[in-house]
Design an enzyme around this catalytic site. Structure first.
Site, PDB file in Angstrom:
ATOM      1  N   LYS A  18     -41.504  53.975  76.013  1.00 26.77           N
ATOM      2  CA  LYS A  18     -40.073  53.607  76.103  1.00 26.77           C
ATOM      3  C   LYS A  18     -39.855  52.334  76.922  1.00 26.77           C
ATOM      4  O   LYS A  18     -39.165  51.429  76.494  1.00 26.77           O
ATOM      5  CB  LYS A  18     -39.260  54.717  76.796  1.00 26.77           C
ATOM      6  CG  LYS A  18     -39.161  56.017  76.062  1.00 26.77           C
ATOM      7  CD  LYS A  18     -38.166  56.945  76.741  1.00 26.77           C
ATOM      8  CE  LYS A  18     -38.460  57.264  78.188  1.00 26.77           C
ATOM      9  NZ  LYS A  18     -39.657  58.073  78.440  1.00 26.77           N
ATOM     10  N   ARG A  97     -31.395  62.782  80.034  1.00 26.30           N
ATOM     11  CA  ARG A  97     -32.608  63.608  79.989  1.00 26.30           C
ATOM     12  C   ARG A  97     -32.282  65.070  79.796  1.00 26.30           C
ATOM     13  O   ARG A  97     -33.196  65.889  79.733  1.00 26.30           O
ATOM     14  CB  ARG A  97     -33.379  63.433  81.284  1.00 26.30           C
ATOM     15  CG  ARG A  97     -34.446  62.335  81.202  1.00 26.30           C
ATOM     16  CD  ARG A  97     -35.157  62.358  82.486  1.00 26.30           C
ATOM     17  NE  ARG A  97     -36.481  61.909  82.641  1.00 26.30           N
ATOM     18  CZ  ARG A  97     -36.890  60.667  82.792  1.00 26.30           C
ATOM     19  NH1 ARG A  97     -36.080  59.682  82.616  1.00 26.30           N
ATOM     20  NH2 ARG A  97     -38.134  60.418  83.080  1.00 26.30           N
ATOM     21  N   ARG A 136     -52.259  54.906  83.400  1.00 27.20           N
ATOM     22  CA  ARG A 136     -51.188  53.911  83.514  1.00 27.20           C
ATOM     23  C   ARG A 136     -51.162  53.242  84.887  1.00 27.20           C
ATOM     24  O   ARG A 136     -51.321  53.885  85.909  1.00 27.20           O
ATOM     25  CB  ARG A 136     -49.836  54.580  83.255  1.00 27.20           C
ATOM     26  CG  ARG A 136     -48.673  53.625  83.384  1.00 27.20           C
ATOM     27  CD  ARG A 136     -47.462  54.141  82.715  1.00 27.20           C
ATOM     28  NE  ARG A 136     -46.845  55.240  83.449  1.00 27.20           N
ATOM     29  CZ  ARG A 136     -45.666  55.758  83.094  1.00 27.20           C
ATOM     30  NH1 ARG A 136     -45.044  55.306  82.028  1.00 27.20           N
ATOM     31  NH2 ARG A 136     -45.164  56.744  83.788  1.00 27.20           N
ATOM     32  N   ARG A 169     -48.562  54.727  89.638  1.00 28.31           N
ATOM     33  CA  ARG A 169     -47.296  55.286  90.092  1.00 28.31           C
ATOM     34  C   ARG A 169     -47.527  56.585  90.846  1.00 28.31           C
ATOM     35  O   ARG A 169     -48.399  57.355  90.481  1.00 28.31           O
ATOM     36  CB  ARG A 169     -46.395  55.578  88.880  1.00 28.31           C
ATOM     37  CG  ARG A 169     -45.482  54.451  88.534  1.00 28.31           C
ATOM     38  CD  ARG A 169     -44.784  54.663  87.231  1.00 28.31           C
ATOM     39  NE  ARG A 169     -44.035  55.916  87.128  1.00 28.31           N
ATOM     40  CZ  ARG A 169     -43.088  56.126  86.219  1.00 28.31           C
ATOM     41  NH1 ARG A 169     -42.773  55.172  85.361  1.00 28.31           N
ATOM     42  NH2 ARG A 169     -42.468  57.273  86.159  1.00 28.31           N
ATOM     43  N   ARG A 180     -43.730  66.744  84.170  1.00 30.41           N
ATOM     44  CA  ARG A 180     -42.756  65.874  83.503  1.00 30.41           C
ATOM     45  C   ARG A 180     -42.764  66.113  81.993  1.00 30.41           C
ATOM     46  O   ARG A 180     -41.720  66.098  81.350  1.00 30.41           O
ATOM     47  CB  ARG A 180     -43.043  64.409  83.849  1.00 30.41           C
ATOM     48  CG  ARG A 180     -42.549  64.068  85.253  1.00 30.41           C
ATOM     49  CD  ARG A 180     -43.343  62.934  85.890  1.00 30.41           C
ATOM     50  NE  ARG A 180     -43.279  61.723  85.127  1.00 30.41           N
ATOM     51  CZ  ARG A 180     -44.295  60.880  84.992  1.00 30.41           C
ATOM     52  NH1 ARG A 180     -45.468  61.134  85.545  1.00 30.41           N
ATOM     53  NH2 ARG A 180     -44.136  59.789  84.298  1.00 30.41           N
TER      54      ARG A 180
HETATM   55  P1  AMP Z   1     -39.281  57.393  84.353  1.00 32.92           P
HETATM   56  O1  AMP Z   1     -39.613  56.065  84.943  1.00 32.92           O
HETATM   57  O2  AMP Z   1     -38.203  57.330  83.312  1.00 32.92           O
HETATM   58  O3  AMP Z   1     -40.506  58.151  83.894  1.00 32.92           O
HETATM   59  O4  AMP Z   1     -38.654  58.278  85.546  1.00 32.92           O
HETATM   60  C1  AMP Z   1     -39.408  58.584  86.718  1.00 32.92           C
HETATM   61  C2  AMP Z   1     -38.705  59.666  87.537  1.00 32.92           C
HETATM   62  O5  AMP Z   1     -37.385  59.213  87.920  1.00 32.92           O
HETATM   63  C3  AMP Z   1     -38.459  60.994  86.820  1.00 32.92           C
HETATM   64  O6  AMP Z   1     -39.597  61.845  86.823  1.00 32.92           O
HETATM   65  C4  AMP Z   1     -37.305  61.562  87.670  1.00 32.92           C
HETATM   66  O7  AMP Z   1     -37.764  62.022  88.931  1.00 32.92           O
HETATM   67  C5  AMP Z   1     -36.467  60.309  87.914  1.00 32.92           C
HETATM   68  N1  AMP Z   1     -35.500  60.080  86.799  1.00 32.92           N
HETATM   69  C6  AMP Z   1     -35.450  59.011  85.947  1.00 32.92           C
HETATM   70  N2  AMP Z   1     -34.438  59.126  85.079  1.00 32.92           N
HETATM   71  C7  AMP Z   1     -33.822  60.311  85.362  1.00 32.92           C
HETATM   72  C8  AMP Z   1     -32.725  61.016  84.801  1.00 32.92           C
HETATM   73  N3  AMP Z   1     -32.040  60.542  83.737  1.00 32.92           N
HETATM   74  N4  AMP Z   1     -32.368  62.203  85.365  1.00 32.92           N
HETATM   75  C9  AMP Z   1     -33.025  62.696  86.432  1.00 32.92           C
HETATM   76  N5  AMP Z   1     -34.101  62.105  86.988  1.00 32.92           N
HETATM   77  C10 AMP Z   1     -34.499  60.917  86.470  1.00 32.92           C
END
Ligand code: AMP
Length: 227
Positions: A18, A97, A136, A169, A180
């Site tokens: 994404k 989400r 990653r 990360r 996740r």
């Molecule tokens: P990502 O970079 O999209 O994989 O997001 C990394 C982390 O940020 C997730 O595992 C959550 O802890 C938090 N996060 C990102 N977007 C959301 C969302 N829409 N709702 C809740 N937590 C989020």
């Protein structure tokens, strides 16, 4: 009053590409890439109670509570309205989400008079996701992503794009990855029907070379954005 915006979502499990695809296609479509994960990473780089609260969810691979997530997103949209009144819309990456966030987004768009024109769904099998996520690497400074084996930076540990430090990360550990992906299946995947029923969902095969995926996304969006 700014003109009506046209927004697009990109939905897919962690590791489906994404962030990579959104960063590539958003500028080609005149959209601003807005990733809630990036907003949280920026927030966590500061000190204070809010940064600590976000970190406590993020590092376990858990979702940040909806009310806080929606507030962080809204403040980014308001910032864009102020800084760039003519922007066309956003490419939302990592939001919504779950069902509550999808409904909050509908309410925000209604209130603003904006339109959601498509939800891009990146389809990638789970074994490929785990392989991608466990290797990653990301640039701590500009957010560019790499893979230890499939796409390493030219100089180990240094970003090709900005020279910043390239690291793993803090939520790309085996436990947080599994959590996740489970949260995605339980909470986010049901949104696919939510958008499919409204004629907004576009399935894109994500398990192929990056530029092929980008081309497929651009071709699918062109008619919806009048490009
Ligand atoms: P990502 O970079 O999209 O994989 O997001 C990394 C982390 O940020 C997730 O595992 C959550 O802890 C938090 N996060 C990102 N977007 C959301 C969302 N829409 N709702 C809740 N937590 C989020």
């Amino acid at each position: 009053m700014a003109s009506k915006r046209t927004h697009v979502l990109i939905i897919g499990p962690q590791g489906s590409g994404k962030g990579t695809q959104a960063a590539l296609v958003a500028p080609r479509l005149g959209l601003v890439h807005v990733a809630t994960g990036d907003l949280f990473r920026a927030l966590m780089a500061s000190e204070g109670a809010l940064a600590r609260e976000v970190r406590s969810y993020y590092e376990r691979g858990a979702l940040v509570p909806d009310d806080l997530t929606v507030r962080v997103l809204l403040s980014r949209l308001e910032e864009l309205d102020r800084c760039d009144p003519d922007y066309r819309g956003v490419l939302l990456d990592g939001f919504p989400r779950n069902r509550a966030q999808a409904e909050a987004l509908d309410a925000v768009l209604r209130e603003r008079g904006d339109e959601l024109v498509a939800a891009i769904h990146l389809v990638v099998p789970r074994d490929v996701l785990i392989e991608r996520l466990s290797g990653r690497l990301v640039c701590q400074q500009c957010g560019a992503t790499y893979h230890r084996t499939f796409n390493p930076p030219r100089q180990p540990g240094i970003c090709d794009r900005c020279g910043g430090p390239v690291i793993q990360r803090s939520d790309d550990t085996p436990e947080a990855i599994a959590r996740r992906l489970d949260i995605y299946e339980e909470q986010t995947a049901p949104l696919l029907d939510y958008y499919r029923q409204r004629g907004l969902l576009i399935d894109i095969v994500g398990d192929r070379p990056i530029d092929e995926v980008s081309r497929a996304i651009l071709a699918a969006l062109a008619p919806r954005l009048g490009a």
